[in-house]
Design an enzyme around this catalytic site. Structure first.
Site, PDB file in Angstrom:
ATOM      1  N   TYR A 173       0.834  -1.199   0.000  1.00  0.00           N
ATOM      2  CA  TYR A 173       0.000   0.000   0.000  1.00  0.00           C
ATOM      3  C   TYR A 173       0.873   1.256   0.000  1.00  0.00           C
ATOM      4  O   TYR A 173       0.624   2.198  -0.759  1.00  0.00           O
ATOM      5  CB  TYR A 173      -0.912  -0.014   1.223  1.00  0.00           C
ATOM      6  CG  TYR A 173      -1.811   1.203   1.340  1.00  0.00           C
ATOM      7  CD1 TYR A 173      -2.959   1.315   0.568  1.00  0.00           C
ATOM      8  CD2 TYR A 173      -1.510   2.233   2.240  1.00  0.00           C
ATOM      9  CE1 TYR A 173      -3.790   2.426   0.677  1.00  0.00           C
ATOM     10  CE2 TYR A 173      -2.330   3.342   2.356  1.00  0.00           C
ATOM     11  CZ  TYR A 173      -3.472   3.438   1.574  1.00  0.00           C
ATOM     12  OH  TYR A 173      -4.289   4.536   1.689  1.00  0.00           O
ATOM     13  N   LYS A 177       1.057   4.296  -2.909  1.00  0.00           N
ATOM     14  CA  LYS A 177       0.768   5.692  -2.642  1.00  0.00           C
ATOM     15  C   LYS A 177       1.981   6.593  -2.886  1.00  0.00           C
ATOM     16  O   LYS A 177       1.830   7.767  -3.237  1.00  0.00           O
ATOM     17  CB  LYS A 177       0.237   5.853  -1.215  1.00  0.00           C
ATOM     18  CG  LYS A 177      -1.130   5.200  -1.012  1.00  0.00           C
ATOM     19  CD  LYS A 177      -2.175   5.745  -1.985  1.00  0.00           C
ATOM     20  CE  LYS A 177      -3.553   5.211  -1.713  1.00  0.00           C
ATOM     21  NZ  LYS A 177      -4.592   5.801  -2.605  1.00  0.00           N
TER      22      LYS A 177
END
Length: 268
Positions: A173, A177
């Protein structure tokens, strides 16, 4: 009423919590995309909203809410990780509303959570596909349309606190990002000659269904509060206010930025 233009918000179908066992905010939490879509409608934009088929009913209710505010709206089912589906989605928005002036590439997923050594290739591919490929395709097809229109535009992507400071249990994740930040900086340079600005928002703990996940709500909210020197948890309206500014004419001199909106959890 005259319109400020046409905005498309992806990942806007996340619903509100059905029951709040711990009411720390008012009104009840909703998804960031939903909050952004409603705010842009209040700002005077016609708003097209997107999500996957599983959230179709939520999009229907959102479209109805936007229309109650006196603005046109439309629902678009598409998986943002799929090139052709994003292409068709943008074409459908332009066909229905006449143009595209603001692209908010908000759609994203959280997982997988756990040690890097235990994350499967399939889990890694899934989170990178939605969180990194998705904004790439959204910027790509919004850029094609905005350049064709010849009057500039606004692109806004979703990064995260985890895109500013890597979070160990969320390795993939965090990677996805961080990728949004790089994409935003590169796209800002490419599209600048066309009067198109490209920015992103990097939320910290925001009271949404995605942040809570399967965790105990009280425990998760307390964890999020402790990340902030203000000892506050953000709400979707906080993100929507920033997007409102980035979508406005007042943000004309800002591009290539990923703005932290995390209650001071990370200082740039």
């Amino acid at each position: 009423m005259s319109s400020k233009g046409i905005a498309l918000v992806t990942g806007a179908g996340k619903n509100t919590f059905p029951i709040l066992t711990l009411s720390l905010i008012s009104p009840p939490a909703q998804g960031i995309g939903r909050g952004v879509a409603l705010r842009l409608a209040e700002d005077g934009f016609e708003v097209a909203v997107n999500d996957v088929a599983a959230n179709s009913a939520n999009l229907d209710s959102l479209v109805a809410e936007i229309k109650q505010k006196g603005r046109e709206s439309s629902k678009h089912i598409a998986d943002v990780s799929q090139d052709e589906q994003v292409k068709v989605m943008v074409e459908e928005v332009v066909k229905q509303h006449g143009s595209l002036d603001v692209m908010v590439a908000n759609a994203g997923i959280l997982g997988p959570e756990g040690p890097l050594t235990e994350i499967s290739a399939e889990q890694y591919d899934r989170v990178m596909s939605v969180n990194a490929r998705g904004p790439f395709f959204c910027y790509k097809y919004a850029g094609i349309q905005m350049i064709k229109q010849g009057r500039g535009g606004r692109m806004i992507g979703a990064s995260s606190l985890a895109g500013k400071r890597g979070i160990g249990p969320l390795t993939a994740y965090s990677m996805s990002k961080f990728a949004v930040r790089g994409l935003t900086q590169a796209a800002a340079q490419e599209f600048a000659p066309h009067g198109i600005t490209v920015n992103a928002y990097a939320p910290g703990g925001i009271d949404t269904p995605m942040m809570i996940g399967n965790r105990d709500r009280t425990e998760r909210m307390e964890e999020a509060k402790q990340m902030s020197p203000l000892k506050l948890v953000g709400v979707p309206a906080d993100i929507a206010s920033l997007v409102s500014f980035l979508a406005s004419a007042e943000s004309r001199f800002i591009t290539g930025q990923t703005m932290s909106i995390d209650g001071g959890a990370f200082f740039d």
